[in-house]
Design a protein around this motif. Structure first.
Motif: not given
Length: 321
Positions: A49-71
């Motif tokens: 979804m982030a890839r497509q939303v980035s295209i629509q907005l003309g701005q990056g939607v950057v995924i950052e995986n912050r794992t730990g403590a069950n979210g």
């Protein structure tokens, strides 16, 4: 005359700073925090979804995986972020379970976030057993649990896969023994090798190992049968009347006090993204039902699930940490 017009415009800008910022949103990349590891089902869906939303907005939607403590780590970061729409949380049903697992969270699960959209619902978990286990149905599993010990695996205490099995314990009046692992992959390998007897799996993980014959599927957790495995009965049909459990959900949140105009924009953009045929096909291939709801639907769902899982964890004897 020109001076009066200038002063009026300046006053309007002073009175409506939030509206002005929202009108310009977004003017830089958006950080989307995912509390789970790269490559897992939530991460894969978020990236689609982030890839497509980035295209629509003309701005990056950057995924950052912050794992730990069950979210909790990623959730706290968003709960304490500025309400400008540049730090968002992509989370799962664990968000509604955590209040039952932890005595003190660094945020209020409902009050300290702005609900944006319930994006995806996985219709079902699939109940699989070790191939050597003489169990062909849920009724067989329940009978075996009543006669002796049955073990079930999960990727940790209190997650929705754990709770799906505890639901059978509660409704069938049995005591299958929980064996937690560090992740779903490790738990599944334990079922394959016979270290534990059974577990629930999301369809993305379950379908390949079922098709390869590495485990045996005996039921689905949902109220209705799963269209990708229509021959499998539901748990309720198989021997535990009244049982029903969704296969988890994915949702989008912002920090508290996120301006309504930004919320509306994000709902529209993610909804539009999920309507793109190739995006929708990829999400459905994971076993998801696309929802892309309004904020009110997400708020109501989380409130309901917080109460449901509080009751279920108490019945399972799970003590908050």
């Amino acid at each position: 005359m020109r001076r009066r017009a200038f002063l009026a415009a300046a006053a309007g800008a002073t009175l409506l700073p939030g509206a002005a910022r929202a009108a310009e949103y977004p003017d830089r990349p958006i950080r989307l925090l995912v509390p789970f590891s790269a490559g897992g089902a939530p991460d894969v869906a978020a990236r689609i979804m982030a890839r497509q939303v980035s295209i629509q907005l003309g701005q990056g939607v950057v995924i950052e995986n912050r794992t730990g403590a069950n979210g909790i780590i990623a959730s706290e970061m968003v709960a304490k972020a500025r309400p400008d729409g540049y730090n968002l949380l992509y989370t799962t049903g664990s968000h509604a379970i955590n209040p039952s697992l932890y005595r003190r969270l660094p945020y209020d699960t409902e009050a300290d976030f702005t609900p944006i959209s319930l994006l995806l619902v996985a219709p079902a978990y699939i109940l699989v057993v070790n191939n050597e286990l003489p169990v062909r149905s849920v009724a067989d599993l329940v009978a075996r649990a009543r006669a002796g010990q049955v073990t079930f695996g999960s990727p940790g205490v209190g997650n929705s896969i754990h709770m799906a099995a505890e639901g059978i314990n509660q409704l069938a009046g049995v005591s299958m023994v929980h064996v937690p692992f560090r992740g779903a992959t490790q738990a599944l390998e334990a079922v394959v090798t016979g270290q534990v007897d059974c577990m629930f799996l999301n369809p993305l993980a379950a379908l390949p190992v079922i098709n390869e014959g590495r485990v045996r599927a005996i039921a689905v957790s949902s109220r209705e049968r799963f269209d990708k495995l229509p021959e499998l009965p539901t748990v309720a049909e198989g021997g535990v009347p009244g049982y029903e459990m969704e296969g988890g959900w994915n949702a989008l949140y912002g920090p508290p006090a996120l301006p309504a105009a930004i919320v509306t924009r994000l709902v529209e953009e993610f909804r539009t993204a999920t309507r793109v045929p190739e995006v929708r096909a990829q999400l459905e291939e994971q076993g998801n039902r696309v929802v892309a709801s309004d904020p009110e639907v997400l708020a109501a769902k989380v409130g309901s699930e917080v109460r449901k899982f509080a009751a279920l964890t108490r019945a399972a004897g799970i003590e908050p940490q």
